[in-house]
Design an enzyme around this catalytic site. Structure first.
Site, short mmCIF file in Angstrom:
data_model
loop_
_atom_site.label_atom_id
_atom_site.label_comp_id
_atom_site.label_asym_id
_atom_site.label_seq_id
_atom_site.Cartn_x
_atom_site.Cartn_y
_atom_site.Cartn_z
N SER A 110 0.92 -1.36 0.08
CA SER A 110 0.06 -0.19 -0.17
C SER A 110 0.76 1.38 0.09
O SER A 110 1.79 1.38 0.71
CB SER A 110 -0.79 0.06 1.23
OG SER A 110 -1.54 1.20 1.19
N GLY A 111 0.56 2.05 -0.92
CA GLY A 111 1.40 3.43 -1.15
C GLY A 111 2.63 3.30 -1.87
O GLY A 111 3.35 4.39 -2.18
N THR A 115 -1.52 2.13 -8.19
CA THR A 115 -2.56 2.92 -8.88
C THR A 115 -2.11 3.92 -9.55
O THR A 115 -2.55 4.12 -10.95
CB THR A 115 -3.67 3.49 -7.81
OG1 THR A 115 -4.00 2.53 -6.82
CG2 THR A 115 -4.95 4.05 -8.46
N ASN A 160 -1.18 5.64 2.97
CA ASN A 160 -1.41 6.09 1.65
C ASN A 160 -2.70 6.87 1.74
O ASN A 160 -3.61 6.51 2.29
CB ASN A 160 -1.71 4.98 0.77
CG ASN A 160 -2.04 5.57 -0.72
OD1 ASN A 160 -1.90 6.73 -0.78
ND2 ASN A 160 -2.05 4.51 -1.71
N SER A 163 -5.51 5.40 -0.66
CA SER A 163 -5.13 3.75 -0.79
C SER A 163 -6.47 3.18 -1.48
O SER A 163 -7.62 3.32 -0.81
CB SER A 163 -4.91 3.24 0.54
OG SER A 163 -4.69 2.24 0.80
N SER A 164 -6.24 2.16 -2.37
CA SER A 164 -7.19 1.56 -3.05
C SER A 164 -7.67 0.52 -2.04
O SER A 164 -6.79 -0.19 -1.73
CB SER A 164 -6.72 0.95 -4.24
OG SER A 164 -6.05 1.93 -4.98
N GLY A 390 -0.48 -5.76 -2.93
CA GLY A 390 0.83 -6.57 -2.89
C GLY A 390 0.96 -7.41 -1.70
O GLY A 390 0.06 -7.31 -0.74
N GLU A 392 1.13 -8.53 2.06
CA GLU A 392 1.09 -7.70 3.25
C GLU A 392 1.56 -8.72 4.40
O GLU A 392 0.94 -9.52 4.48
CB GLU A 392 -0.27 -7.48 3.50
CG GLU A 392 -0.90 -6.21 2.28
CD GLU A 392 -2.10 -5.67 2.60
OE1 GLU A 392 -2.84 -5.99 3.60
OE2 GLU A 392 -2.59 -4.57 2.02
N1 ATP Z 1 5.41 7.68 -9.96
C1 ATP Z 1 5.03 8.65 -9.19
N2 ATP Z 1 5.23 9.86 -9.27
C2 ATP Z 1 4.90 10.96 -8.10
N3 ATP Z 1 4.23 10.36 -7.08
C3 ATP Z 1 3.85 8.98 -7.07
C4 ATP Z 1 4.03 8.29 -8.07
N4 ATP Z 1 3.54 7.03 -7.57
C5 ATP Z 1 3.03 7.07 -6.44
N5 ATP Z 1 2.91 8.45 -6.26
C6 ATP Z 1 2.60 9.08 -4.83
O1 ATP Z 1 2.23 7.91 -3.97
C7 ATP Z 1 0.98 8.11 -3.33
C8 ATP Z 1 0.47 6.47 -3.25
O2 ATP Z 1 0.46 6.20 -4.47
P1 ATP Z 1 -0.67 5.01 -5.05
O3 ATP Z 1 -2.14 5.31 -4.78
O4 ATP Z 1 -0.62 4.63 -6.42
O5 ATP Z 1 -0.22 3.81 -4.20
P2 ATP Z 1 -0.79 2.20 -4.39
O6 ATP Z 1 0.15 1.45 -4.45
O7 ATP Z 1 -2.02 2.26 -5.22
O8 ATP Z 1 -1.40 2.27 -2.89
P3 ATP Z 1 -2.72 1.18 -2.35
O9 ATP Z 1 -2.30 -0.22 -2.36
O10 ATP Z 1 -3.00 1.88 -1.08
O11 ATP Z 1 -3.78 1.55 -3.27
C9 ATP Z 1 0.07 8.86 -4.53
O12 ATP Z 1 -0.95 9.47 -4.06
C10 ATP Z 1 1.29 9.78 -5.05
O13 ATP Z 1 1.40 10.79 -4.27
MG MG Z 2 -3.81 2.01 -5.18
#
Ligand code: ATP
Ligand code: MG
Length: 1107
Positions: A110-111, A115, A160, A163-164, A390, A392
Site C-alpha cells: 500500500s502506497g 494505482t 497512503n 489507498s485503493s 501486494g 502484506e
Molecule cells: N510515479 C509517481 N510519481 C509521483 N508520485 C507518486 C508516483 N507513484 C505514486 N506516487 C505518490 O504516492 C501516492 C500513493 O500511490 P498509489 O495510490 O498509487 O499507491 P498504491 O500502491 O495504489 O497504494 P494502495 O495499495 O494503498 O492503493 C500517490 O498518491 C502519489 O502521491
Molecule cells: Mg492503489
C-alpha cells in the site's frame, strides 16, 4: 539541420545498473544499494529483464511529459533508460503488431504507487493509440472511470492518503488497428469493514467526505444530511481533513466523471441516496431493554434517524425496525424468530451498512462496465491492467492479509510459469540449448491454501458450515491437525514438535512460509469474516424498499426466491475469482511492474533501506533476478551489439561490411571472451554472465576514451592548424598593409621633397631664362627700333622716288594719248562724217528693242484671261507695239483657255456668250443668271409616267422643258404651264395632265419682249394672221428667263436663219386677241415681298411691280 539518428542504449549514462540482471555481485545489499543509488539520482525505474521496478518518489517528477511519451514511442525496450513508458510501449506494440494479448501486473504494498502506475500506463496507451472523435470518447470514458472508482473504493490510510481498498483488474479492448474499443473492469474484495470502523488515523471511503463537503445545501437537504462530519458515527474524526486534498473539488470531479462515463442524473442521485443511507445507518443506536422472560432485547434509542432513512429509501419503518430487533432462522420449513440483544443489533446494523456499501460498489463497477463495454462484436485484442494489493505483512495479520497473500502467491506462480516459459520459448526461437533453471516453485504454498480437500480455505469453509459451536479456535485446531506436516505451515499447537518452543509464535496464531517470507496470522475473526453474515430479515427488508437501486442490490431478499442454502463464503468467492483471474492472465503476455515504497512517511528523498529490504524480500525480487539469470543474463540483437562494441576490434571498426552476426563473432574472438560465456542465437547474442558484459562495457568505455582522445587530438590539431593558418593569413595581410602604409608615407615624403627641390630648381632656372629672355628681348627691341627707323628712312626715300617716277610716267602717258588721239582724229576725220551717224542710230535702236523684249519676257502676267495686269511701257516710241503685244497676248491666252473646253462645254459657253451679248448691261436680271448653268430640260418628262402621253406626242428633241407662269390677260393672275421648246415648235401643256394646250411653230414667233428690270416676265409675240396668233400673244413669267430667251433666240436662228427680235423695254404692247394691252413695269414697293406682282389696271394697261 537534419536530426541525427543517435543509437542509444540502456547501458548509456547508467546510474548504478539499469537492469538488475547485470548486477554483480548479486545480493540483497548490492540490490538495495543499486536501487538507492538510482533513487537518489531521480531514477525511480529499474529493470529486472523486462520487469520494471518502480520506487515511489512521493513527488512529481518531470518524466511523464508529452515529450517523454514521444521519446519512448516506438523505441526498443532497452534503448532508453528504464521507464514505465518503455514497458507500456512494448506491451502496446506487441498487442498491436504481434496480436498478442497483454496483461500488466502491478504489485507492491500500500502506497507503493500501483494505482499511479496503472494510470500512467493507461494514459501512455491513450496518448499513443489511435485518434478520432469516437476513439477519444472511449479513451475519455476509460480514463474517467478512475475518479469514480477511487471515490468509492479508496480511502486515506496511515500508509497512503489515497489507498485503493479493493483490487482492480481492467481489460482494455482494442481493434485490429490498435484503437481502443472499450473495457471491462473486475473488482476484488472491497475492504467493507472500513465502512463501519476505521483504524486510528484513517478515514472512511472518500465519497462520504466528498459528499458532505461538496454537495450543495439543496442536495444535502434532499439527502437529509448535514455538512458536519462529527454528526456521523461512521466517520472517524481525527483525520477527517486530509492535507492537500480538496474533498469538495473532488466531489465535482467525481460528478463530472460520472457524467462522462454515462451515468444518468437519476442514477447518480440514487447512488448518493444509498451513500446517505449508509451514513445515516451508523447513527442508529440501540439501548437494552429487559423483557419479562428475562431475555435481553434491544430498542432503537432515537427513531428519528430511522424514520429519515426509511423516507430516503422508501422502506416501511416498522419493517426495518423489526429487522433490527429480531432474527428469523428458517430451517426445514420451520421458522424460528429470536430477539436480538444490543450487541447483536449493532452487529446487524453494521452488517447491513457494509453489505449495502459493498453491493453498491459492485453495482457501480457493473454500471461502468455497461458504459465502457465495446460496442462491436469483432475480435478484440486485450490489454489487462491489474492493480492489486501486494504482499502484506503486518504485525497483526488477519483474514484479509491471508486472502491477499494468497492472491500474491498465485500471481508469483504465474510469474514464474510465464517468465520461464518465455525464457524457454526464446531459447527455442533462437536455437539455444536449453539449460535447466533452478528456481523455487511456490505451487506447494498455493496448494496449502487452496487445496479443495485439505487446503486452509477449504477447512475454513468446512468449519463455517459445520453445525455446533464454531469458533476461530476450533478452526485453528483443525488446521493444527491437518496441516501439521506441511513444510510451509507453522503452528505452536500443531502436532509437529518443531515449533513447540517457538516463542515468536503465539498460541492463537499460525504462520505460513510464503515465497516472499513468513507471515504470522491471527486466527481471530477468520470464521466471522469468512461467513460474512447478513441476517435474512435485513435483506428482505431491503428488498422491500421503494428505492429501485436498493431493491436491486438485495435480490436474495425476495421471498419468492428463498434459498435456504447458505451463500458462498467470502473465502470461496475470492478463491473462485482469483482462479478466474489467473486463467485470464495465463492466456496473456505478462508485463510486470513491481512498486516499492521507499519510506513510511509519504515523503520525498527518503530511502529507508530496511523498509525497502522488506519489500524486496516479499516481492521476491532477488528471486526474480535469479530466475532471469538462470540461463543467460543478457541478450541483445546482433546489430545493436555490433554497433555498440565495434570500436573494440580493428576489423569491425569503423565499418563492418558483412552480416552483423559474423561481425559479432569476429569481435568476440578478437576480444578472447571465453566461449562458455556466450552463445549465438539466431538473431541475438546471449551473454551468460553480467561480468562479461561489463568487461565489454569497460573496454568500450576505455576505447571510447581513446577514441575521444583521438578525435580530440585530431580536432585540436585541426583547430590549431586552422587557427594558425588564419593567424598566418591575417599576419600577411596586416604586414602587407603596414608595409604599404610605410611605403606610402615614405613615398609621399620623398615626393614632397622632390617637388620642393624641383620647384626651387625650376624657379632658379626660370629666373635665369627670364633674365636671358629679358636681355634678348631688349636687344631685339633695340634692333627692331633701329631697323624700323632705318626701314622708315629707306621707305620714305623710295616712296619719294616712286612718286616722282609715277608723276613722270603719267605725264608721259597723257602726252602720248593726246598725241595718239590727235593722230587718229586727223586720220579718221574723212570717214566719220558720211556713215557714222546712221550706223550708231541703228545700233542703238536695235539694242533698245532687244532689251525691251528681254525685259518683257520676264515681266509676263498670268495666263488667266481675266487678268488685267500688263507691264508699263518703257519707251514712248514703243507705245503701239506695247498695246499690240498686250492684245496678241490676251487673244493667245484666251485661245489657250478655250482649247481646254469639250464640245459640250463649248456649246454651253456659246450659249452663255450669246446670252451675254443679248442681255449684258441691258437687263438687270442678267448678272444673277451668269452663275446658273443652263440646263434646258428642268422637267424630266421621260421619267415622269404622268407625262407619258405628252412625251409620246413630241417626236423632236426637247430643248426646253420647264414650268412657267402664264399670265392671264383678263386679271393678271397666273397659271402654271409646261413650256416646251423643240427644234421647230413652241408648246404649252397643262401641268397636271400633260395635255398640250397650244403649239406654235417657231416661224410664227416674231419677237420676245421683256423689261430691263430684275424680273422674269416676258412676252412672246406671234406673227399676225398666223394660226397660232388667233388667241393673241403669250405673257409668261419664269425664273429662267435669260436661258429661255437665249435658247429661243438661238433655235429660231438655226431653224429659220432669221434673228429673233428681242425687245428690252419697260413698256411694251402685247396683242390680246383684238386688243393691244400695254405692259408697264414700275419700281414696286418693297413691302409686297421680293416677288414681282402683276395687276390689270384697265383695259389697256397691265402693271407689273418689280421690287
Ligand atoms: N510515479 C509517481 N510519481 C509521483 N508520485 C507518486 C508516483 N507513484 C505514486 N506516487 C505518490 O504516492 C501516492 C500513493 O500511490 P498509489 O495510490 O498509487 O499507491 P498504491 O500502491 O495504489 O497504494 P494502495 O495499495 O494503498 O492503493 C500517490 O498518491 C502519489 O502521491
Ligand atoms: Mg492503489
Amino acid at each position: 539541420m537534419a536530426k541525427m539518428e543517435v543509437k542509444t542504449s540502456l547501458l548509456d549514462n547508467m546510474i548504478g545498473v539499469g537492469d538488475m540482471v547485470l548486477l554483480e555481485p548479486l545480493n540483497e545489499e548490492t540490490f538495495i544499494n543499486n536501487l538507492k543509488n538510482r533513487f537518489d539520482h531521480n531514477e525511480i525505474y529499474t529493470y529486472i529483464g523486462s520487469v520494471v521496478i518502480s520506487v515511489n518518489p512521493y513527488r512529481s517528477l518531470p518524466i511523464y511529459s508529452p515529450e517523454k511519451v514521444e521519446d519512448y514511442r516506438n523505441r526498443n525496450f532497452y534503448e532508453l533508460s528504464p521507464h514505465i513508458f518503455a514497458l507500456s510501449d512494448e506491451a502496446y506494440r506487441s498487442l498491436r503488431d504481434q496480436d498478442k494479448d497483454q496483461c500488466i501486473l502491478i504489485t507492491g504494498e500500500s502506497g507503493a504507487g500501483k494505482t499511479e502506475a496503472s494510470k500512467l500506463v493507461m494514459s501512455y496507451v491513450a496518448a499513443v493509440c489511435g485518434k478520432g472523435a469516437e476513439v477519444n470518447q472511449v479513451k475519455e470514458q476509460l480514463l474517467q472511470s478512475n475518479p469514480v472508482l477511487e471515490a468509492f473504493g479508496n480511502a486515506k490510510t496511515v500508509r497512503n492518503d489515497n489507498s485503493s481498498r479493493f483490487g482492480k483488474y481492467m481489460d482494455i479492448e482494442f481493434d485490429f488497428k490498435g484503437d481502443p474499443l472499450g473495457g471491462v473492469i473486475s473488482n476484488y474484495l472491497l475492504e467493507k469493514s472500513r465502512v463501519v470502523k476505521q483504524p486510528r488515523g484513517e478515514r472512511n471511503f472518500h465519497v462520504f467526505y466528498q459528499l458532505l463537503s461538496g454537495a450543495s445545501e439543496e442536495l444535502l437537504h434532499k439527502l437529509k444530511l448535514e455538512r458536519d462530519f462529527s454528526r456521523y458515527n461512521y466517520l472517524s474524526l481525527d483525520s477527517a481533513k486530509v492535507n492537500g486534498v480538496d474533498d469538495a473539488a473532488n466531489f465535482r470531479t467525481v460528478r463530472n466523471a460520472m457524467q462522462i462515463v454515462g451515468f444518468m442524473d437519476h442514477e447518480a442521485e440514487s447512488v448518493l441516496e444509498v451513500v446517505a443511507a449508509v451514513l445515516k445507518l451508523g447513527n442508529i443506536e440501540f439501548k437494552p431493554e429487559s423483557r419479562v422472560n428475562g431475555l435481553d432485547e434491544s430498542k432503537i434509542k432515537d427513531k428519528n434517524e430511522l424514520k429519515e432513512i426509511c423516507e430516503l429509501t422508501g422502506i416501511d419503518q416498522s419493517v426495518l425496525e423489526r429487522a433490527f430487533s429480531f432474527r428469523t432462522v428458517e430451517a426445514k420449513q420451520e421458522k424460528v424468530s429470536t430477539t436480538l440483544n444490543v450487541a447483536q443489533a449493532y452487529y446487524a446494523r453494521d452488517a447491513l451498512a457494509k453489505n449495502l456499501y459493498s453491493r453498491l460498489f459492485s453495482w457501480l463497477v457493473n454500471r461502468i462496465n455497461e458504459s465502457i463495454k465495446a460496442q462491436t462484436k469483432v475480435r478484440k485484442k486485450v490489454m489487462g491492467v491489474l492493480d492489486i494489493y501486494g504482499f502484506e505483512i503486518f504485525e497483526d495479520n488477519s483474514f484479509e492479509q491471508f486472502i491477499i497473500n494468497y492472491c500474491n502467491e498465485k500471481l508469483q506462480q504465474i510469474f514464474i510459469e510465464l517468465t520461464l516459459k518465455e525464457e524457454q520459448e526464446e531459447y527455442i526461437r533462437e536455437d539455444i540449448e536449453w539449460t535447466h533453471i533452478d528456481y523455487f516453485n511456490n505451487a506447494i504454498i498455493c496448494d496449502l491454501i487452496e487445496n479443495n480437500t485439505n487446503g486452509i480455505l477449504a477447512m475454513l469453509d468446512e468449519e463455517c458450515l459445520r453445525p455446533g459451536t464454531v469458533t476461530d479456535e476450533t478452526f485453528l485446531e483443525k488446521l493444527n491437525q491437518i496441516c501439521a506436516t506441511h513444510q510451509h505451515f507453522e503452528s505452536r499447537m500443531s502436532k509437529c514438535a518443531r515449533f513447540l518452543n517457538d516463542t515468536s509464535l503465539p498460541h492463537s496464531c499460525f504462520r505460513i512460509q510464503h515465497y516472499a517470507g513468513k507471515v504470522l496470522y491471527q486466527v481471530e475473526g477468520f470464521v466471522d469474516k469468512n461467513n460474512d453474515l447478513l441476517y435474512r430479515d435485513l435483506s428482505q427488508a431491503m428488498w422491500k424498499a421503494g428505492h429501485a437501486l436498493i431493491k436491486s442490490l438485495f435480490p436474495e431478499g425476495n421471498p419468492a426466491k428463498i434459498n435456504l442454502k447458505r451463500p458462498p463464503t467470502a473465502g470461496s468467492q475470492f478463491k473462485a475469482s482469483v482462479a478466474t483471474l489467473m486463467k485470464n492472465l495465463q492466456t496473456k503476455n505478462p508485463n510486470y511492474i513491481r512498486c516499492i515504497k521507499p519510506n513510511d512517511k509519504k515523503a520525498a528523498h527518503i530511502f529507508n533501506e530496511s523498509l525497502v529490504c522488506h519489500q524486496i524480500r516479499y516481492l521476491g525480487l532477488l528471486e526474480n533476478v535469479r530466475v532471469r539469470r538462470a540461463g543467460y543474463a543478457f541478450r541483445q540483437a546482433y546489430e545493436p551489439c555490433l554497433e555498440r562494441y565495434k570500436m573494440l576490434c580493428k576489423q569491425t571498426w569503423p565499418h563492418w561490411k558483412g552480416p552483423a552476426r559474423s561481425g559479432v563473432e569476429v569481435l568476440f574472438n578478437e576480444l578472447e571472451i571465453p566461449v562458455e560465456e556466450y552463445s549465438f542465437g539466431r538473431s541475438k547474442i546471449f551473454i551468460r554472465n553480467p561480468r562479461t558484459l561489463f568487461k565489454l562495457e569497460d573496454l568500450r568505455k576505455q576505447r571510447l576514451e581513446d577514441l575521444a582522445t583521438l578525435i580530440q587530438k585530431i580536432y585540436r590539431g585541426w583547430k590549431c592548424r586552422t587557427h594558425f593558418l588564419l593567424m598566418k593569413k591575417s599576419q600577411i595581410v596586416i604586414a602587407a598593409w603596414c608595409r604599404r602604409y610605410a611605403q606610402q608615407k615614405r613615398y609621399q615624403q620623398t615626393k614632397a621633397s622632390a617637388l620642393l627641390i624641383q620647384s626651387y630648381i625650376r624657379g632658379w632656372k626660370a629666373r635665369k631664362i627670364l633674365r636671358e629672355l629679358k636681355h634678348q628681348k631688349r636687344c631685339k627691341e633695340a634692333v627692331t627700333t633701329i631697323a624700323a627707323y632705318w626701314h622708315g628712312t629707306q621707305a620714305r626715300r623710295e616712296l619719294k622716288r616712286l612718286k616722282e617716277e609715277a608723276r613722270r610716267k603719267h605725264a608721259v602717258a597723257v602726252i602720248w594719248a593726246y598725241w595718239l588721239g590727235l593722230k587718229v582724229r586727223r586720220e579718221y576725220r574723212k570717214f566719220f562724217r558720211a556713215n557714222a551717224g546712221k550706223k550708231i542710230y541703228e545700233f542703238t535702236l536695235q539694242r533698245i528693242v532687244q532689251k525691251y523684249f528681254l525685259e518683257m519676257k520676264n515681266k509676263m502676267p498670268s495666263l488667266s484671261p481675266i487678268d488685267k495686269n500688263w507691264p508699263p511701257r518703257p519707251y514712248l516710241f514703243l507705245d503701239s507695239t506695247h498695246k499690240e503685244l498686250k492684245r496678241i497676248f490676251h487673244l493667245w491666252r484666251c485661245k489657250k483657255y478655250r482649247d481646254q473646253f469639250t464640245d459640250q462645254k463649248k456649246l454651253i459657253y456659246e450659249e452663255k456668250l450669246e446670252a451675254s451679248e443679248l442681255f449684258k448691261d441691258k437687263k438687270a436680271l442678267y448678272p444673277s443668271s451668269v452663275g446658273q448653268p443652263f440646263q434646258g430640260a428642268y422637267l424630266e418628262i421621260n421619267k415622269n409616267p404622268k407625262y407619258k402621253k405628252l412625251k409620246d406626242a413630241i417626236e423632236e428633241k426637247i430643248i426646253i422643258a420647264e414650268v412657267v407662269n402664264k399670265i392671264n390677260r383678263a386679271n393678271g393672275k397666273s397659271t402654271s404651264r409646261i413650256f416646251l421648246l423643240t427644234n421647230n415648235n413652241l408648246l404649252l401643256a397643262d401641268q397636271k395632265s400633260g395635255q398640250i394646250k397650244s403649239e406654235v411653230p417657231l416661224v410664227d414667233v416674231t419677237k420676245v419682249s421683256m423689261s430691263s428690270q430684275n424680273d422674269g416676265f416676258f412676252a412672246v409675240h406671234l406673227k399676225e394672221g398666223s394660226e397660232a396668233a388667233s388667241k393673241g400673244d403669250f405673257l409668261f413669267s419664269s425664273d429662267h428667263l435669260i436661258e429661255m430667251a437665249t435658247k429661243l433666240y438661238r433655235t429660231t436662228l438655226s431653224q429659220t436663219k432669221q434673228k429673233l427680235n428681242i425687245e428690252i423695254s419697260d413698256e411694251f404692247l402685247v396683242q390680246f386677241r383684238q386688243d393691244k394691252v400695254c405692259v408697264k413695269f414700275i419700281q414696286g414697293n418693297q413691302k409686297n415681298g421680293s416677288v414681282p406682282t402683276c395687276k390689270r389696271k384697265n383695259n389697256r394697261l397691265l402693271e407689273v411691280a418689280v421690287p
